[in-house]
Design an enzyme around this catalytic site. Structure first.
Site, mmCIF file in Angstrom:
data_model
loop_
_atom_site.group_PDB
_atom_site.id
_atom_site.type_symbol
_atom_site.label_atom_id
_atom_site.label_comp_id
_atom_site.label_asym_id
_atom_site.label_seq_id
_atom_site.Cartn_x
_atom_site.Cartn_y
_atom_site.Cartn_z
ATOM 1 N N ASP A 87 0.843 -1.196 0.000
ATOM 2 C CA ASP A 87 0.000 0.000 0.000
ATOM 3 C C ASP A 87 0.879 1.248 0.000
ATOM 4 O O ASP A 87 1.663 1.472 0.914
ATOM 5 C CB ASP A 87 -0.934 -0.007 1.214
ATOM 6 C CG ASP A 87 -2.094 0.964 1.042
ATOM 7 O OD1 ASP A 87 -1.859 2.108 0.600
ATOM 8 O OD2 ASP A 87 -3.229 0.578 1.345
ATOM 9 N N SER A 137 -7.001 3.899 -1.746
ATOM 10 C CA SER A 137 -6.844 2.441 -1.715
ATOM 11 C C SER A 137 -8.128 1.702 -2.071
ATOM 12 O O SER A 137 -8.091 0.511 -2.344
ATOM 13 C CB SER A 137 -6.386 1.990 -0.326
ATOM 14 O OG SER A 137 -5.101 2.503 -0.078
HETATM 15 ZN ZN LIG Z 1 -3.097 6.176 2.076
#
Ligand SMILES: [Zn+2]
Ligand SMILES: *[C@@H]1O[C@H](CO)[C@@H](O)[C@H](O)[C@H]1NC(C)=O
Ligand SMILES: *[C@@H]1O[C@H](CO)[C@@H](O)[C@H](O)[C@H]1NC(C)=O
Ligand SMILES: *[C@@H]1O[C@H](CO)[C@@H](O)[C@H](O)[C@H]1NC(C)=O
Ligand SMILES: *[C@@H]1O[C@H](CO)[C@@H](O)[C@H](O)[C@H]1NC(C)=O
Length: 532
Positions: A87, A137
């Site tokens: 991420d 995300s």
């Molecule tokens: Zn973030």
């Protein structure tokens, strides 16, 4: 002499030149654009003298060439697919993290290879979403797991669903499924692993449909003015719907999303649910009803005691919230991402039809948002260790491993620091204000330093840049550093990994995984070629 050898010689000359100069911060070469000085920090490991010779670099490049020429393209069916998602793992984060890793082992660092950087195939993924130039995300998870682009903040639904639109999210035509579901439909076992709350946007992309990524529990749905009886929250979807109910291994954080407010978890932390549901108990009774062997675990020791050969289903929730950063964690309490990955593969590989596993290094992003580069880079190294474990435990001929990021960040590596200079150190001094600047900085974020009352730039020499919680300087103040809109890399190994070449839209990613493993509704290798 070939042109590639010529360019190698040019870099060798440059390297030789740089390394032969005495320690000094005086300009070495300048033109209108390069006010450069090779800056040398206090103590740094030296590169080997071999590197001053052309033979070193020619040999290194020829050996890479030999490896690539010897490598066959793999065009069989992928029994297994493992997707690793870093991420916020931007491209500059790769170079910074490999340098950090090498330097933590006493090397100069720049030459270090993160495990997945040795994968044979690499491409670039364009991460923008339907309504947003820079991804979050949620919309990006929809792209790399369900194969379509969507609106920022939404998961598993089409661009027809705007943020918070509960009625639109319920319409069948607006709902999409992920490669995890396609894999289950093909009889494969599936797993989801993360260092964040298991209900956080990236893992939720594998099993949920929602008009708002924040709807991790029913109270959050209500907070948005929507009805949690109509639009199920993410935790409830995971435990009570498909494909969540059939996921064999679920490991991460976020216990509070599964427990009611009047209950406390094993660490004494309160649940967040206002509907009175204990979803951990629901998960157990579902597996009991199905006469499956199952285990719920909440700390590392319990996880390591489970025999994966003997369990069909394992739910592990190791924190009320996100797992702790690896650098700050109590390692007896929380497993590492590598341990979680090893365990999951052992659970899943019992299925003869193969498996799909999603593994997220979720806190690289959080380190960056705080401009705490130490934490972001260390999480990246942990992510690389988990990928190394997966490559060691699988055969390249039958397992496609894809490593990518959902979006970039604003970290930059800048200046002209000397080879081996501390990646967390000072890069040089500005010729304008004569003050030092760090190699790592961010375009924005909480690391912004106020100028002094006389207008002078903040002098970072008084800071402890080695502190793991140090907030690296940012150009403009924001309470949370932002994502970046630049492309992210895709690294792949295994059957059809060579299809991840060039620059492509992020939603192309699961189409290749589905093609290689013969799942989903699109074209697959099994349509034209049946190796089994
Ligand atoms: Zn973030
Ligand atoms: C929590 O509240 C529910 C009703 O809202 C009740 O059924 C349950 O027993 C309570 N649990 C605890 C641990 O107090
Ligand atoms: C780590 O966690 C274990 C188990 O809960 C506990 O016994 C130990 O004191 C903790 N260590 C630290 C340094 O907090
Ligand atoms: C501004 O103030 C700081 C701290 O008093 C001092 O070190 C610096 O030299 C000053 N800068 C200018 C441009 O006057
Ligand atoms: C910046 O701070 C360092 C350490 O406190 C000091 O040695 C240096 O002179 C300062 N630089 C300027 C330009 O004020």
């Amino acid at each position: 002499m070939s042109s590639s050898l010529a360019s190698v010689s040019v870099s060798v000359l440059l390297v030789t030149y740089i390394c032969a100069t005495p320690i000094s911060n005086k300009p070495r070469y300048t033109d209108n654009y390069h006010h450069s000085h090779i800056f040398r920090g206090a103590s740094r490991p030296a590169h080997s003298p071999d590197q001053n010779n052309a033979a070193y670099w020619r040999h290194q490049a020829q050996s890479t060439l030999r490896e690539k020429l010897a490598k066959p393209l793999l065009t069989g069916r992928a029994r297994n697919v493992i997707m690793f998602l870093g991420d916020g793992l931007s491209i500059p984060t790769l170079a910074a993290a490999r340098t950090y890793l090498g330097q933590s082992q006493g090397q100069t660092g720049e030459e270090t290879v993160l495990s997945f950087e040795a994968f044979p195939h690499t491409g670039l993924s364009k991460t923008y979403c339907v309504d947003s130039q820079v991804a979050d995300s949620a919309c990006s998870a929809t792209a790399y797991l369900s194969g379509i682009k969507a609106n920022i903040g939404t998961i598993g639904v089409t661009g027809n669903v705007k943020l918070n639109d509960c009625p639109a999210m319920l319409e069948a035509a607006n709902r999409v499924t992920s490669i995890l579901k396609w894999s289950q439909d093909a009889g494969k076992s599936t797993g989801v692993v993360t260092t964040t709350r298991i209900t956080h946007a990236s893992p939720a992309g594998a099993y949920s449909q929602t008009a708002n990524r924040n709807w991790e529990n029913d109270a959050e749905v209500k907070n948005s003015g929507q009805d949690p009886n109509k639009c199920d929250d993410i935790a409830k979807q995971l435990i009570t719907s498909l494909p969540g109910r059939n996921i064999k291994v679920i490991l991460g954080g976020g216990r509070k999303e599964f427990l009611p407010t009047n209950a406390t978890d094993e660490d004494g932390k309160r649940g967040a649910r206002t509907d009175g549901l204990d979803l951990i108990a629901e998960w157990k009774s579902d597996k009991r009803r199905r006469r499956a062997s199952f285990q719920y675990v909440w700390n590392r020791e319990q996880l390591l005691r489970v025999n994966p050969e003997r369990k069909d289903f394992v739910l592990g929730l190791f924190n009320s919230d996100h797992l702790e950063y690896h650098l700050l964690a109590n390692t007896t309490k929380e497993p590492t991402l590598e341990e979680l990955t090893r365990f999951s593969i052992r659970i899943l590989r019992k299925e003869p039809r193969g498996f799909f596993l999603f593994v997220e290094g979720g806190r690289i992003d959080h380190g960056h948002h705080d401009t705490k580069a130490h934490l972001a880079l260390d999480e990246t190294v942990e992510f690389a260790k988990a990928i190394k474990a997966a490559t060691d435990m699988t055969r390249e001929e039958e397992t496609l491993i894809v490593v990518t990021a959902d979006h970039a960040h604003t970290l930059s590596i800048s200046g002209y620091p000397a080879r081996g200079n501390d990646i967390f150190g000072i890069s040089g001094k500005s010729d304008v204000d004569k003050l030092p600047y760090s190699t790592i900085s961010y375009a924005n974020g909480p690391g912004y330093k106020q100028p002094l009352p006389n207008g002078s730039r903040y002098n970072i020499s008084q800071d402890n840049l080695a502190d793991v919680n140090y907030k690296f300087p940012a150009t403009l103040p924001l309470s949370s550093e932002t994502h970046g809109g630049d492309d992210v890399a895709v690294f792949a190994r295994g059957p059809w990994s060579h299809l991840y070449a060039g620059t492509f839209e992020q939603n192309f990613i699961p189409h290749v995984m589905a093609y290689a493993s013969c799942v989903g509704n699109g074209r697959t290798v099994c349509d034209v070629y049946r190796p089994y």
